[in-house]
Scaffold this active site. Structure first.
Site, PDB file in Angstrom:
ATOM      1  N   TYR A  91      -1.409 -27.503 -28.286  1.00 17.36           N
ATOM      2  CA  TYR A  91      -1.162 -27.084 -29.666  1.00 17.36           C
ATOM      3  C   TYR A  91       0.321 -27.161 -30.026  1.00 17.36           C
ATOM      4  CZ  TYR A  91       0.995 -22.540 -28.552  1.00 17.36           C
ATOM      5  OH  TYR A  91       1.858 -21.548 -28.119  1.00 17.36           O
ATOM      6  N   ARG A  92       1.142 -27.484 -29.045  1.00 15.93           N
ATOM      7  CA  ARG A  92       2.591 -27.433 -29.204  1.00 15.93           C
ATOM      8  C   ARG A  92       3.168 -28.149 -27.994  1.00 15.93           C
ATOM      9  NH1 ARG A  92       5.344 -21.460 -29.125  1.00 15.93           N
ATOM     10  NH2 ARG A  92       7.426 -21.969 -29.902  1.00 15.93           N
ATOM     11  N   TYR A 126      10.380 -25.998 -24.710  1.00 14.60           N
ATOM     12  CA  TYR A 126       9.878 -26.932 -25.716  1.00 14.60           C
ATOM     13  C   TYR A 126      10.969 -27.856 -26.243  1.00 14.60           C
ATOM     14  CZ  TYR A 126       5.469 -24.361 -25.951  1.00 14.60           C
ATOM     15  OH  TYR A 126       4.258 -23.782 -25.646  1.00 14.60           O
TER      16      TYR A 126
END
Length: 523
Positions: free
Chosen positions: A479-480, A102
């Site tokens: 969602y991310r 991420y």
């Protein structure tokens, strides 16, 4: 008396914060040194290198920090805010910096100063009666686990896959998930301490009440509920977080169900969703595909040395020789012997009635992987086994694509076909799992690629952009997301959401000093 040597002056930064002159930034660095000490202010390339490494399909130069500063107290964070507001220095707060796939520890854009909070690592309190904990940002799951074991406290954690080195505060404020019945981590969070951009310290929920003993037990407090705005945002720096821990159950029964055909994914969801909603299966169910399972335990080169997408015949060989299904379900039962026995009968009856799937118990699986590490995750034990994913193709590239939808079999069929098609266009593998929460379903795809190969980097970047776009057209949004695609993802949620996010940012951080660009939010 020997005079003490002065600490050497920090090296001149290789990059400056946007809009900040070299002289102003040098002045800010001097102030940071006064606040933190020279050993906690890093500007030279060698010390910045670990904070610059990214796994996303972009050049490290796009995410290169101007400096790293390490705070140890809330008071230091408050003083840092004062300097940043005066000089307009942007800071990117991190806790443990283990947000692999991420964005890792690197900032969303170049020139930000990383505020590393790993030295704020106190376990402030664990209440074994109320089953709560209060921790600082630098506390890792391993540290908290060790504390519970050393003090003979029979409470379980809920961890993400890279459990040992990640931290509960950082994972929760990025709305990460785990694999026990407490796996929805933000749902199990209770009370935050937040340093705002102006230096004020906010305690959410019951935390603002003098002499309260309910900060970690009652989430809501009075008036608007604020904790949520400090997750996946840049409105403040979270310096403490309360969390609920799970009492150790008398009986724990992990199990797996192996399915042989790709198309079985539809029936898997339809068979098991009712059991999840009813609470018969109390934890988030994982449905991992053959490549996810294989990648966790071996490199692709064991069976395939070619380029591009792994051929179907190779996957069939892996399934046959490694004992892996096309889809592999993981779940567990928790409770008394009587509770577990009743629910086990319901589950085995549902599988038998469906006519598909082979149930594998812990007794049958023994020490085999990946069952062993899955069983650890579902009881909150520490494991790093899933990092094996990164050696599947090699080259250090990984971006998590995680669209959310309803837990229906028709959704899995459509999403699987779409994902395979797009990844195949760019010569990348469909390494995926579905995670069924309360009623939602996360489709987790690890877009793996070789960062040392410029062509593969370019293809991976284009592939991820297309995944976001094409899934978005069909109403599927993640969602991310990683730092390279935060703006594109924010656009999927509509202009009104972006306007509200910006309005909150301008109200709470009018100079835009905290993590500009996080989740697409700027002043």
């Amino acid at each position: 008396m020997t005079a003490q040597k002065a600490a050497p002056a920090p090296a001149a930064p290789a990059i400056l914060p946007p809009g900040v002159s070299a002289s102003d930034f040098a002045g800010a660095i001097r102030e940071f040194i006064e606040i933190l000490g020279a050993e906690n202010v890093l500007t030279d390339a060698d010390h910045l290198a670990p904070y610059t490494k990214v796994m996303v399909a972009e050049s490290e130069d796009l995410h290169r920090p101007a400096a790293v500063i390490m705070a140890r107290t809330v008071e230091q964070v408050q003083k840092i805010m004062a300097v940043c507001n005066r000089v307009r220095v942007p800071i990117w707060p991190i806790s443990t910096g283990r947000n692999f796939g991420y964005g890792s520890a690197a900032p969303q854009s170049a020139g930000q100063v990383i505020l590393d909070l790993r030295h704020m690592n106190r376990i402030i309190e664990v209440d074994p009666v109320m089953c709560t904990a209060l921790v600082e940002p630098g506390v890792t799951y391993q540290q908290l686990k060790d504390y519970l074991v050393e003090n003979n406290i029979p409470l379980w954690l809920s961890c993400p896959a890279p459990s040992a080195i990640a931290g509960p505060l950082g994972n929760t404020v990025d709305r990460g998930v785990g694999y026990t019945p407490y796996g929805e981590h933000f749902m199990m969070q209770c009370g935050m301490e937040v340093v705002l951009a102006d230096g004020q310290v906010l305690r959410t929920g019951m935390g603002g009440v003098q002499n309260t003993n309910a900060w970690q037990v009652f989430k809501w407090g009075y008036g608007p509920y604020l904790d949520g705005i400090f997750t996946q945002s840049n409105y403040g720096v979270v310096t403490k977080m309360g969390m609920w821990l799970m009492p150790q159950p008398p009986v724990y029964k992990p199990f797996s169900i192996r399915y042989e055909k790709d198309e079985d994914i539809h029936d898997i969801v339809e068979t098991l969703r009712p059991l999840r909603i009813a609470g018969v299966i109390p934890n988030a169910m994982v449905f991992a595909n053959v490549m996810w399972e294989a990648a966790a335990i071996m490199p692709r080169s064991k069976y395939y040395q070619g380029t591009g997408t792994t051929p179907d015949h190779v996957l069939e060989e892996i399934k046959a020789k490694e004992g892996i299904g096309a889809w592999n379900v993981y779940a567990a039962l928790y409770g008394t012997k009587e509770q577990v026995e009743v629910n086990w009968n319901i589950i085995t009856g549902a599988i038998k009635a469906s006519g598909k799937g082979r149930i594998i118990t812990e007794e049958e699986a023994g020490e085999t992987e990946p069952f062993k590490y899955r069983a650890k995750l579902m009881r909150g034990d520490m494991t790093l086994q899933e990092f094996g994913l990164y050696r599947w193709r090699g080259g250090g590239g990984s971006m998590w694509f995680a669209p959310v939808t309803v837990a229906k079999g028709s959704e899995t069929r459509d999403q699987t076909e779409l994902a395979k098609k797009i990844l195949g266009e760019f010569g990348l593998d469909y390494v995926a799992e579905y995670i069924v929460g309360m009623r939602d379903m996360h489709h987790i795809i690890d877009v793996l690629f070789d960062r040392s190969n410029p062509d593969e980097m370019e293809r991976a970047h284009a592939c991820f952009a297309k995944l976001l776009s094409e899934f978005g057209k069909r109403g599927y949004a993640v969602y991310r997301v990683n730092t390279a695609f935060m703006d594109q993802t924010a656009d999927l949620y509509g202009p009104v959401k972006r306007h509200v996010d910006q309005a909150l940012k301008r109200a709470l951080d009018p100079n835009g000093i905290i993590a500009p660009g996080k989740s697409g939010i700027r002043i």
